[in-house]
Design an enzyme around this catalytic site. Structure first.
Site, PDB file in Angstrom:
ATOM      1  N   HIS A 120      -9.555   1.025   4.357  1.00  0.00           N
ATOM      2  CA  HIS A 120      -8.314   1.265   5.101  1.00  0.00           C
ATOM      3  C   HIS A 120      -8.603   2.237   6.249  1.00  0.00           C
ATOM      4  O   HIS A 120      -9.456   3.124   6.116  1.00  0.00           O
ATOM      5  CB  HIS A 120      -7.250   1.843   4.158  1.00  0.00           C
ATOM      6  CG  HIS A 120      -5.892   1.900   4.786  1.00  0.00           C
ATOM      7  ND1 HIS A 120      -5.520   2.926   5.638  1.00  0.00           N
ATOM      8  CD2 HIS A 120      -4.830   1.057   4.727  1.00  0.00           C
ATOM      9  CE1 HIS A 120      -4.277   2.708   6.051  1.00  0.00           C
ATOM     10  NE2 HIS A 120      -3.841   1.576   5.520  1.00  0.00           N
ATOM     11  N   GLU A 146      -5.438  -4.664  10.684  1.00  0.00           N
ATOM     12  CA  GLU A 146      -4.425  -3.630  10.878  1.00  0.00           C
ATOM     13  C   GLU A 146      -4.754  -2.831  12.143  1.00  0.00           C
ATOM     14  O   GLU A 146      -5.628  -1.948  12.103  1.00  0.00           O
ATOM     15  CB  GLU A 146      -4.413  -2.674   9.690  1.00  0.00           C
ATOM     16  CG  GLU A 146      -4.112  -3.344   8.376  1.00  0.00           C
ATOM     17  CD  GLU A 146      -3.557  -2.352   7.371  1.00  0.00           C
ATOM     18  OE1 GLU A 146      -2.400  -2.514   6.982  1.00  0.00           O
ATOM     19  OE2 GLU A 146      -4.265  -1.403   7.012  1.00  0.00           O
ATOM     20  N   GLY A 169       2.857  -0.943   4.282  1.00  0.00           N
ATOM     21  CA  GLY A 169       2.880   0.463   3.912  1.00  0.00           C
ATOM     22  C   GLY A 169       4.310   0.926   3.656  1.00  0.00           C
ATOM     23  O   GLY A 169       4.897   0.669   2.598  1.00  0.00           O
ATOM     24  N   GLY A 170       4.885   1.599   4.646  1.00  0.00           N
ATOM     25  CA  GLY A 170       6.198   2.230   4.495  1.00  0.00           C
ATOM     26  C   GLY A 170       7.262   1.337   3.870  1.00  0.00           C
ATOM     27  O   GLY A 170       7.987   1.756   2.955  1.00  0.00           O
ATOM     28  N   GLY A 217       2.117   2.771  10.461  1.00  0.00           N
ATOM     29  CA  GLY A 217       3.031   3.890  10.234  1.00  0.00           C
ATOM     30  C   GLY A 217       3.694   4.415  11.497  1.00  0.00           C
ATOM     31  O   GLY A 217       4.289   5.488  11.491  1.00  0.00           O
ATOM     32  N   ASN A 221       0.866  -1.181   0.000  1.00  0.00           N
ATOM     33  CA  ASN A 221       0.000   0.000   0.000  1.00  0.00           C
ATOM     34  C   ASN A 221       0.900   1.227   0.000  1.00  0.00           C
ATOM     35  O   ASN A 221       1.447   1.597   1.027  1.00  0.00           O
ATOM     36  CB  ASN A 221      -0.905  -0.009   1.244  1.00  0.00           C
ATOM     37  CG  ASN A 221      -1.741   1.257   1.340  1.00  0.00           C
ATOM     38  OD1 ASN A 221      -1.883   1.993   0.361  1.00  0.00           O
ATOM     39  ND2 ASN A 221      -2.294   1.510   2.518  1.00  0.00           N
ATOM     40  N   LYS A 248       0.046   4.226  -0.397  1.00  0.00           N
ATOM     41  CA  LYS A 248      -0.658   5.437   0.059  1.00  0.00           C
ATOM     42  C   LYS A 248      -0.395   6.581  -0.943  1.00  0.00           C
ATOM     43  O   LYS A 248      -0.204   6.316  -2.127  1.00  0.00           O
ATOM     44  CB  LYS A 248      -0.223   5.824   1.473  1.00  0.00           C
ATOM     45  CG  LYS A 248      -0.201   4.631   2.421  1.00  0.00           C
ATOM     46  CD  LYS A 248      -0.093   5.039   3.851  1.00  0.00           C
ATOM     47  CE  LYS A 248       0.140   3.809   4.694  1.00  0.00           C
ATOM     48  NZ  LYS A 248      -0.170   4.017   6.093  1.00  0.00           N
ATOM     49  N   GLU A 285      -7.189   4.777   7.245  1.00  0.00           N
ATOM     50  CA  GLU A 285      -7.081   6.205   6.884  1.00  0.00           C
ATOM     51  C   GLU A 285      -8.337   6.672   6.148  1.00  0.00           C
ATOM     52  O   GLU A 285      -8.751   7.819   6.287  1.00  0.00           O
ATOM     53  CB  GLU A 285      -5.805   6.433   6.061  1.00  0.00           C
ATOM     54  CG  GLU A 285      -4.560   6.325   6.940  1.00  0.00           C
ATOM     55  CD  GLU A 285      -3.315   5.789   6.253  1.00  0.00           C
ATOM     56  OE1 GLU A 285      -3.246   5.802   5.016  1.00  0.00           O
ATOM     57  OE2 GLU A 285      -2.402   5.337   6.978  1.00  0.00           O
ATOM     58  N   SER A 328       3.320  -1.626  10.398  1.00  0.00           N
ATOM     59  CA  SER A 328       4.773  -1.557  10.596  1.00  0.00           C
ATOM     60  C   SER A 328       5.482  -2.895  10.358  1.00  0.00           C
ATOM     61  O   SER A 328       6.454  -3.222  11.038  1.00  0.00           O
ATOM     62  CB  SER A 328       5.093  -1.008  11.988  1.00  0.00           C
ATOM     63  OG  SER A 328       4.610   0.316  12.105  1.00  0.00           O
TER      64      SER A 328
HETATM   65  C1  PEP Z   1      -0.793   0.378   5.799  1.00  0.00           C
HETATM   66  O1  PEP Z   1      -0.764   1.474   5.255  1.00  0.00           O
HETATM   67  O2  PEP Z   1      -1.737  -0.367   5.571  1.00  0.00           O
HETATM   68  C2  PEP Z   1       0.300   0.000   6.693  1.00  0.00           C
HETATM   69  C3  PEP Z   1       0.229  -1.138   7.302  1.00  0.00           C
HETATM   70  O3  PEP Z   1       1.330   0.904   6.812  1.00  0.00           O
HETATM   71  P1  PEP Z   1       2.745   0.631   7.554  1.00  0.00           P
HETATM   72  O4  PEP Z   1       3.262  -0.680   7.078  1.00  0.00           O
HETATM   73  O5  PEP Z   1       3.596   1.785   7.154  1.00  0.00           O
HETATM   74  O6  PEP Z   1       2.451   0.615   9.025  1.00  0.00           O
END
Ligand code: PEP
Length: 256
Positions: free
Chosen positions: A99, A171, A237-238, A177, A10, A12, A101, A216
């Site tokens: 999600h 999640e 994500g990151g 994040g 993802n 983002k 967000e 994360s």
């Molecule tokens: C996400 O955006 O779904 C996510 C899990 O981000 P991160 O891995 O950065 O925590």
């Protein structure tokens, strides 16, 4: 029972054409383990470019394109929205829905999320349905109630049999994040709850649903997380913005 594993990136609102080129050239020649799908979800404007480049490379047939959102409507006067048919035109296979967000910043409700899941399924695409509790809800021991309240509207709208085509990403909002990851035991316990919740309606379907962990995940913690019985991959994500790290995470996933 065999269960599909999935690792989804993802991005983002990050990335650009250069990152797409890097990702496609990094994934060229990469073969996911048996029964594992890899999905990359860039922002809408980049789906077509990613699709063209992945076909040209070509990438392994188990590497797919996903979007980060979709409209619950099929067409019409919905300025700024993107439909499932548009996503299909650019070879998108997976769609992230609900999600945290989208839920917290754009106020998507669980009912709206359920409509989106229904629309995605009707279009023959695969929804990655995100659910998760906030830190305050975890501390107040409301995790299971919150997850049930996010799943129930989807169950009510599409019915349990359709869950065989849904991927769930658990999640915890406090882990997204933040660099704080749920411990493998905590993640397993929650994934097990989700599977048991679905099994109340159909044990057969519950056993088939891929349950991804997100929050994360990185190259260091992915092995332990993915080794848990009820964790079938991750939503990343990151760490998915770094091509080499993303490949390490993809390699850690094993279909069962
Ligand atoms: C996400 O955006 O779904 C996510 C899990 O981000 P991160 O891995 O950065 O925590």
């Amino acid at each position: 029972m065999k269960r599909q594993a999935i690792v989804a990136a993802n991005w983002k609102m990050n990335g650009n054409l250069a990152l797409i080129e890097n990702m496609v050239s990094g994934l060229k020649g990469f073969t996911p383990s048996a029964n594992v799908d890899v999905v990359v979800c860039p922002s809408f404007p980049y789906l077509a470019a990613f699709s063209a480049q992945m076909q040209q490379a070509p990438l392994n047939e188990h590497i797919h394109l996903g979007s980060q959102n979709v409209s619950e409507h099929n067409k019409g006067a919905y300025t700024g929205e993107v439909s499932t048919e548009m996503l299909k035109d650019v070879t998108t296979k997976y769609v992230i829905v609900g999600h945290s967000e989208r839920r917290s910043i754009y106020k998507e409700t669980s009912t709206q999320v359920a409509h989106k899941v229904n629309t995605v399924l009707a279009a023959g695409l695969k929804p990655i349905l995100c659910i998760g509790e906030s830190e305050a809800e975890r501390i107040a021991e409301q995790t299971q109630t919150v997850l049930a309240s996010q799943l129930q509207p989807v169950l009510d709208e599409v019915g349990i049999e359709k869950f065989a085509e849904i991927i769930i990403a658990y999640e915890p909002v406090w882990a997204i994040g933040t660099g704080k990851t749920a411990s493998p035991e905590m993640a397993q316990e929650t994934h097990q709850f989700i599977r048991e919740f679905l099994a109340q309606q159909s044990a057969d379907v519950a056993n088939k649903v891929p349950l991804l962990y997100g929050g994360s995940v990185n190259a260091t913690n992915c092995n332990e997380l993915f080794a848990q019985t009820d964790i079938d991959g991750g939503l990343i994500g990151g760490a998915s913005l770094k091509v080499d790290e993303f490949k390490v995470i993809c390699s850690a996933a094993k279909g069962t």
